[in-house]
Design an enzyme around this catalytic site. Structure first.
Site, PDB file in Angstrom:
ATOM      1  N   TYR A 292     -34.730 -80.050 -23.169  1.00 37.90           N
ATOM      2  CA  TYR A 292     -35.298 -79.783 -21.844  1.00 37.90           C
ATOM      3  C   TYR A 292     -34.259 -79.558 -20.736  1.00 37.90           C
ATOM      4  O   TYR A 292     -34.637 -79.342 -19.593  1.00 37.90           O
ATOM      5  CB  TYR A 292     -36.263 -80.902 -21.427  1.00 37.90           C
TER       6      TYR A 292
ATOM      7  N   ARG B  54     -28.464 -88.752 -14.928  1.00 36.18           N
ATOM      8  CA  ARG B  54     -28.096 -89.464 -16.171  1.00 36.18           C
ATOM      9  C   ARG B  54     -27.471 -88.439 -17.105  1.00 36.18           C
ATOM     10  O   ARG B  54     -28.006 -87.369 -17.314  1.00 36.18           O
ATOM     11  CB  ARG B  54     -29.294 -90.167 -16.803  1.00 36.18           C
TER      12      ARG B  54
ATOM     13  N   HIS C 199     -32.908 -89.855 -22.183  1.00 35.67           N
ATOM     14  CA  HIS C 199     -33.700 -90.903 -21.535  1.00 35.67           C
ATOM     15  C   HIS C 199     -33.505 -92.249 -22.240  1.00 35.67           C
ATOM     16  O   HIS C 199     -33.348 -93.285 -21.607  1.00 35.67           O
ATOM     17  CB  HIS C 199     -35.174 -90.507 -21.558  1.00 35.67           C
TER      18      HIS C 199
END
Length: 318
Positions: free
Chosen positions: A243, A230, A234
């Site tokens: 991250y 992706r 999220h």
């Protein structure tokens, strides 16, 4: 098929713009997943098979037959939203006429639902296949293992599709499992697990078609792992810069399924620059029109807030 991949991409971009404008409170980006979503869903039969997508599956529900207008109705929580009448979070897809089963917010709970529905189909000797889509994070949940175990025991007509983007929200795959391939887990439940390039639309279709044929032939379930990525966070509330590096994301964009598929079609003489621009214009116009119509649609009546909350409070519950 290419039009659906493009529609999923442009719809995703439009939804995120609505979020940044303050008109859509929450969206789940799918950029990067469109290839494996459309590729696997393409092997399913509208009006016959049963679909249990997860919240990132805009490409799956478009392939199942949901329209951009219906998807925006859900994003804006409008009364005619087919998923819940505007009473669920966005992307909790549901459509009774199309056989799309809405899921719960906890991940992987749609997997035992899929196994149970497949058991009923087999018990009734019906010609239908169930498919359940989920991310790699779902495969660490107990519901997921229970669903696959039950499906394997009873050789059920169900296909499990993992869209492995290598992150369970912010947790990398190396911190959530001790194996490289989710597909390896299928062996523990007694049925095949296959790995496929999730950026290759046609490869995803081929894997799903074979699994679908196995299910219809009474040979039981299959687990398909689509290796994908992706490109965005999220959700619209997630900052993925905390991250993963920008270099990693940019490298992944070199394998963008939309571009990979487009280049393949060009190499086969099925698409050129003029045709691609015309198609993009057509799809963008369709999405803009759907967005405007959904925004102007009616909101739910406040008096309907408790519909479907308690069993028996509405004729539709029975």
């Amino acid at each position: 098929m290419f039009r659906l991949v493009l529609t999923a991409r442009l719809l995703d971009e439009a939804a995120l713009r609505q979020n940044r404008m303050g008109r859509a409170p929450f969206v789940v980006p799918a950029e990067g997943h469109e290839g494996c979503q459309v590729g696997t869903a393409w092997a399913m039969r509208r009006g016959i098979d049963v679909w249990l997508p997860y919240y990132r599956d805009g490409g799956v529900v478009l392939t199942a037959g949901m329209t951009p207008y219906e998807i925006f109705l859900g994003i804006f929580a409008k009364a005619d939203d087919p998923s819940s009448g505007g009473r669920q979070m966005p992307s909790h897809w549901g459509h009774r006429a199309l056989g799309i089963i809405t899921g719960s917010s906890p991940i992987a709970t749609q997997v035992p639902h899929a196994a149970g529905i497949a058991y009923a189909i087999k018990y009734r000797n019906e010609d239908a296949v169930v498919a359940s889509w989920f991310g790699d994070g779902a495969t660490s949940a107990g519901d997921w293992h229970e669903g696959l175990n039950f499906a394997g025991i009873h050789r059920l007509p169900v296909v499990f599709v993992c869209e492995n983007n290598h992150y369970a929200i912010s947790v990398p795959q190396s911190k959530q499992m001790a194996i490289d391939d989710v597909a390896d887990r299928a062996a523990g439940y007694g049925f095949p697990g296959v790995v496929v390039d999730g950026n290759d639309v046609l490869a995803c279709y081929a894997a799903m078609k074979e699994a679908h044929d196995r299910a219809r032939a009474g040979e039981g379930p299959t687990l398909i792992e689509c290796k994908t990525y992706r490109f965005l966070g999220h959700t619209s509330d997630d900052d993925d810069k905390t991250y993963r590096s920008r270099d990693e994301v940019e490298e992944a964009r070199h394998h963008d399924p939309l571009h990979v598929f487009g280049e393949y079609l060009r190499s086969q003489g099925l698409l050129d620059d003029v045709g691609a621009e015309e198609l993009r214009g057509d799809v963008k116009g369709e999405i803009d029109e759907a967005l405007a119509a959904a925004w102007d649609a009616s909101d739910p009546e406040p008096t309907s807030a408790l519909r479907h909350v308690f069993a028996g409070d509405d004729e539709d519950d029975r």
